[in-house]
Scaffold this motif. Structure first.
Motif, PDB file in Angstrom:
ATOM      1  N   MET A 115      -8.445  -2.092  -1.777  1.00 33.60           N
ATOM      2  CA  MET A 115      -8.187  -0.665  -2.193  1.00 33.60           C
ATOM      3  C   MET A 115      -9.104  -0.370  -3.521  1.00 33.60           C
ATOM      4  O   MET A 115      -8.628   0.843  -4.140  1.00 33.60           O
ATOM      5  CB  MET A 115      -6.462  -0.486  -2.390  1.00 33.60           C
ATOM      6  CG  MET A 115      -5.798  -0.604  -0.992  1.00 33.60           C
ATOM      7  SD  MET A 115      -6.912   0.218   0.206  1.00 33.60           S
ATOM      8  CE  MET A 115      -5.172   1.204   0.904  1.00 33.60           C
ATOM      9  N   SER A 142      -8.136  -1.104  -6.496  1.00 33.00           N
ATOM     10  CA  SER A 142      -7.041  -0.972  -7.288  1.00 33.00           C
ATOM     11  C   SER A 142      -7.164  -0.768  -8.986  1.00 33.00           C
ATOM     12  O   SER A 142      -8.129  -1.456  -9.446  1.00 33.00           O
ATOM     13  CB  SER A 142      -6.017  -1.903  -7.207  1.00 33.00           C
ATOM     14  OG  SER A 142      -5.434  -2.219  -5.845  1.00 33.00           O
ATOM     15  N   SER A 144       0.842  -1.327  -0.145  1.00 27.16           N
ATOM     16  CA  SER A 144       0.000  -0.056  -0.088  1.00 27.16           C
ATOM     17  C   SER A 144       0.907   1.289   0.066  1.00 27.16           C
ATOM     18  O   SER A 144       1.866   1.300   0.807  1.00 27.16           O
ATOM     19  CB  SER A 144      -1.044  -0.141   1.193  1.00 27.16           C
ATOM     20  OG  SER A 144      -1.581   1.256   1.291  1.00 27.16           O
ATOM     21  N   GLY A 157      -5.841   4.821  -2.353  1.00 23.25           N
ATOM     22  CA  GLY A 157      -6.808   4.824  -1.234  1.00 23.25           C
ATOM     23  C   GLY A 157      -6.461   5.701  -0.222  1.00 23.25           C
ATOM     24  O   GLY A 157      -5.490   6.496  -0.220  1.00 23.25           O
ATOM     25  N   GLY A 165      -2.091   1.575   4.041  1.00 22.54           N
ATOM     26  CA  GLY A 165      -3.332   0.709   4.373  1.00 22.54           C
ATOM     27  C   GLY A 165      -2.966  -0.473   5.241  1.00 22.54           C
ATOM     28  O   GLY A 165      -4.091  -0.778   5.962  1.00 22.54           O
ATOM     29  N   GLU A 206     -10.947  -0.535   2.379  1.00 19.82           N
ATOM     30  CA  GLU A 206      -9.664  -0.480   3.000  1.00 19.82           C
ATOM     31  C   GLU A 206      -9.829  -1.309   4.283  1.00 19.82           C
ATOM     32  O   GLU A 206      -9.332  -0.600   5.295  1.00 19.82           O
ATOM     33  CB  GLU A 206      -9.557   1.057   3.263  1.00 19.82           C
ATOM     34  CG  GLU A 206      -9.606   1.817   1.629  1.00 19.82           C
ATOM     35  CD  GLU A 206      -8.742   3.190   2.080  1.00 19.82           C
ATOM     36  OE1 GLU A 206      -7.811   3.272   2.791  1.00 19.82           O
ATOM     37  OE2 GLU A 206      -8.891   4.220   1.112  1.00 19.82           O
TER      38      GLU A 206
END
Lengths: 404, 478
Positions: free
Chosen positions: B159, B161, B87, B429, B91, B211
């Motif tokens: 997250m 992504s 992260s 995030g 995170g 998250e």
């Protein structure tokens, strides 16, 4: 029900909800009411409509975004983006034919227009969903009023955004039970220059789904993959349909390659754009299902290879099926009875899929679970999430589940 | 250093007993309590922040995760989930009184179905590991964050992504079908499945990008896609960032959605060229890398169209790859961008705001002014099609003042992103890094609404309580 409330602005919506929450008087929530007959009937003191919140508030074609107030007719948005060569990619269905009679009765006979808020709140997507995603995947931002009368925003007007919990997705498909959507921002995409459809006359539904899987598993960018058990035009059923949409030269090349690849599954032929466009509109709106007025309609979603089994279950109750999304979406028309409903529920559960009783007489919709039940831990979380957004329980009570 | 919630003294005092209980669930080396072994877990991809955890467990099954969660729930112990620890927003940053649940041993691929185009994998399978498992049939898993060699799918889901190709293929949320997860109370539940669009509330959508606030994800069902026949890139260099931005608008406006559309500013071009010798034009103010897919003939046609569009914007140079090797050469500098900046500056912060693409010239101009004001250099690499900016702020970590200024500069950039209609984070995030900026984007009652939803899942605020939401209010919301 007394006169519907149709506030002219978001502040009015918030005010109406605050008053309802203070009085603990439930509200039925809708746009123009075109899908009022979907899911369970709501018992509410008053009706709150977003129909007066209209207008496109932002449209940036080069940024691929459009924002509109919730009551804006979907058709108005589709026309605005079409003018700039763009589209709402998930191809939301027009449920006018399915709910036609019921919807018109509530508007005094006028043909009501589906609103953009309604299509987001029900998260309904058409054939292109299989490749481009659902309405919820194209919802970039949202403004809604929660059950306490607060205006809440989530997401925004940019394509990539992971800031905070994604309440856009929570609200999409929540059928007005968690908040009243007042404005949405959607991602739009360029509309293809042209399209064409490869048809494959297949011996049975299982072979049909294999043909669709072969097409969707090819590098040719299939954007629609449906299976018509009863056939189409002069093709007796079942017939598999695979759509390509792109620049003209690509459509010619890709349909050519698909025809070669799919020849082992049955006789292949090609439908040009002129006939392909209305054909997919019909698939989108479940027209080939030819549901009779007295029949119930279900929408079952399973993994594609389980689609033929669901269609067989439809036949066993004396109904008919239409398969879309590569075989994974099965529309069923059949007898509007509890027994038929339980058979559909059992078939969906056996395939580890999901179902919606999409249309049915009110007593049936009030009596049965119109959506799958959730396991106890999730149901407990759902009840707490509902309370987190609608503490007084005034928004569309009972719409999705009895007592919730 | 960002503030962390005060540790619970009673939990710290019970450490030995807690470790014993965890070891009964995750035996032997699957429970870590020695400081030297805990050290690797004190930070993640945001190395400026460090905090040793109380203990780490490395469960091998969903059932073990559920037992750990139930134990922690009953004992009021905080929990921090961790995947590969890549992260960029902190995170996976632990808490002194928290148990870290590391998911890397949940690394099995459970099912691959090419006909139904899906894969069921455990949370600790790497992003690239999914593609590796399906590429022999020509398939791939679409989201491709830069860390895809290391990052794990469970973290990708948490997250939401993205990657360089999400303009065409979408982000993680658009490529998921189902999840198996453990609730904060220790129940195992499944949401979604092998099918599309589960009826009922969209738990799958809410969990994605949450998250690690709502549950521990242990299994993921992803969609896999058949790859294109081929792909090829071109490069176009322009005299101004505004001109390059206009070229991007013209490409999108023409109805072409390239599979990738990357934008680099002058400092980034120079850093990458010095590092990778990719032949980038050093006299350009801005450069685009544009990639298209299809058969060779389709690639030719699309690249010709794009070249014709770029030609209208007085380019300094254009280079269209004619082979896969030439494409790779064009991508070489971009893919090494972070490493390249790392070579010219001892340390850098990678920011991640998103802006409406039309605001690009204004934002880059303002960023240049801020760079002068702070006396810190910034290089920009940017997913141009979707407005996701990655300014790299260069600083010296040995100089506390330099780090403080870099953080302030970063915060100003993100505030600017929100001001022009964008957001704080496009794909990295909020984590701890941008937690205290959430009030810039959201009003107090909006954050409270999100907190109440967190409370609905995690009434005791035991799961990752120090992230996403500004700390002052990170208490159970009534």
């Amino acid at each position: 029900m007394t006169t519907p409330l149709a506030p002219p602005d978001e502040a009015g919506v918030a005010e109406a909800i605050r008053a309802a929450a203070a009085a603990r008087e439930p509200l039925a929530i809708e746009g123009n009411g075109t899908k009022r007959a979907l899911l369970r009937p709501v018992q509410a003191a008053r009706l709150l409509s977003t129909r007066a919140l209209t207008g496109i508030t932002l449209y940036r074609p080069t940024e691929l975004v459009i924002s509109a107030r919730a009551g804006t007719p979907l058709a108005e948005i589709e026309a605005a983006v079409a003018e700039r060569g763009q589209m709402l990619a998930p191809e939301p269905p027009d449920t006018g034919a399915i709910f036609g009679a019921a919807a018109q009765a509530t508007t005094g006979g006028a043909c009501a227009q589906a609103t953009v808020g309604g299509i987001v709140a029900t998260n309904l997507s058409g054939p292109r969903r299989i490749t481009v995603g659902a309405m919820r995947d194209h919802l970039l931002g949202i403004r809604f009023v929660n059950g306490a009368g607060e205006v809440v925003r989530s997401g925004g007007r940019v394509l990539k955004n992971v800031t905070g919990l994604d309440l856009c997705k929570l609200l999409a498909g929540s059928h007005g039970t968690l908040g009243v959507i007042t404005e949405v921002t959607l991602k739009v995409l360029p509309a293809a220059e042209t399209s064409a459809t490869v048809t494959v006359a297949v011996p049975d539904l299982a072979a049909g789904v294999r043909a669709l899987s072969a097409g969707l598993g090819s590098p040719y960018g299939v954007t629609g993959a449906a299976l018509l058990p009863q056939g189409h035009g002069d093709l007796p059923g079942p017939v598999a349909l695979l759509r390509i949409e792109d620049f003209a030269s690509s459509v010619a090349y890709r349909t050519g390659r698909l025809r070669e690849d799919l020849a082992p599954f049955g006789d292949v032929s090609l439908i040009g754009a002129a006939a392909s466009v209305p054909l997919w509109r019909a698939v989108r709106d479940a027209a080939p299902l030819a549901a009779r007025a007295e029949e119930a309609i279900w929408r079952v979603s399973v993994r594609p290879s389980a689609g033929p089994g669901i269609a067989a279950a439809a036949e066993a109750i004396g109904g008919r099926a239409l398969l879309d999304w590569g075989g994974g979406l099965v529309w069923i028309a059949g007898p509007a009875t509890e027994a038929a409903h339980q058979a559909v529920v059992a078939a969906a559960a056996a395939a580890r899929g999901t179902f919606t009783l999409f249309r049915g007489p009110e007593p049936l919709r009030a009596a049965v679970a119109v959506l799958p039940e959730e396991p106890a831990p999730l149901a407990a979380i759902a009840a707490r999430v509902k309370a987190a957004l609608d503490p007084a329980g005034v928004l569309n009570p009972g719409r999705m589940r009895a007592g919730g | 250093m960002i503030a962390l919630p005060p540790p619970k003294a009673d939990i710290l005092a019970r450490r030995a007993e807690i470790v014993d209980a965890l070891r009964a669930i995750c035996p032997g080396e699957a429970t870590i309590s020695e400081p030297i072994s805990l050290k690797p877990y004190e930070t993640d991809g945001l190395t400026a922040y460090r905090q040793m955890p109380l203990a780490v467990v490395l469960p091998s099954t969903t059932e073990q995760v559920a037992q750990v969660m139930r134990y922690c729930h009953l004992n009021g112990i905080r929990v921090v989930p961790r995947g590969a620890g890549t992260s960029l927003s902190g995170g996976a940053l632990p808490l002194e009184d928290a148990v870290v649940i590391g998911l890397m041993r949940l690394n099995r691929i459970l099912e691959i179905d090419f006909d139904d185009r899906l894969a069921v994998v455990e949370a600790g399978v790497t992003n690239l590991g999914i593609t590796r498992a399906v590429e022999h049939e020509g398939f791939f898993y679409a989201p491709d964050p830069s860390s895809q060699l290391a990052c794990m799918i469970g973290g990708n889901v948490n997250m939401n992504s993205g990657g360089a190709h999400c303009l065409k293929y979408g982000v993680t949320a658009n490529n998921l079908l189902g999840l198996r997860l453990v609730t904060p109370e220790g129940d195992i539940v499944e949401v979604g499945g092998a099918h599309l669009d589960a009826a009922g509330y969209d738990w799958l959508g809410l969990m994605t990008g949450s998250e690690g606030q709502l549950g521990i994800i242990t299994e993921v069902t992803v969609r896999i896609l058949r790859g294109p026949e081929g792909a090829r890139a071109m490069l176009a260099a322009f005299k101004g960032t505004e001109i390059a931005g206009a070229a991007v608008d013209a490409i999108i406006g023409s109805g072409i959605i390239p599979v990738a559309l990357e934008f680099m500013d002058k400092p980034c071009i120079h850093a990458c060229e010095a590092f990778a010798h990719a032949g980038y034009p050093l006299d350009a103010e801005a450069m685009l890398i544009i990639e298209v897919e299809g058969s060779v003939a389709e690639q030719d046609e699309l690249l010709a169209r794009i070249k014709e569009i770029c030609a209208r914007f007085d380019p300094i140079s254009m280079r269209v790859a004619s082979t896969a090797e030439e494409s790779m050469a064009i991508w070489k500098g971009r893919k090494g961008a972070f490493g390249a900046v790392g070579r010219i500056s001892p340390d850098y912060l990678c920011m991640d705001g998103t802006i409406p693409t039309g605001e690009l010239p204004r934002v880059l101009k303002r960023m240049g002014e801020m760079s002068d004001e702070y006396g810190l250099k910034v290089a920009n690499v940017f997913h141009a099609g979707d407005g996701n900016l990655h300014p790299l702020i260069m600083f010296d970590a040995n100089d506390p003042e330099s780090f403080r200024k870099a953080e302030a500069f970063g915060a100003d950039i993100l505030k600017l992103c929100v001001e022009v209609g964008g957001c704080l984070t496009g794909e990295h995030g909020v984590g701890v890094e941008k937690r205290d900026l959430m009030t810039v984007q959201f009003k107090a009652h909006e954050l409270d609404q999100q907190r109440r939803i967190k409370s609905a899942f995690d009434p005791g605020w035991l799961l990752n309580p120090h992230k996403v939401f500004p700390l002052a209010d990170a208490a159970p919301a009534a």
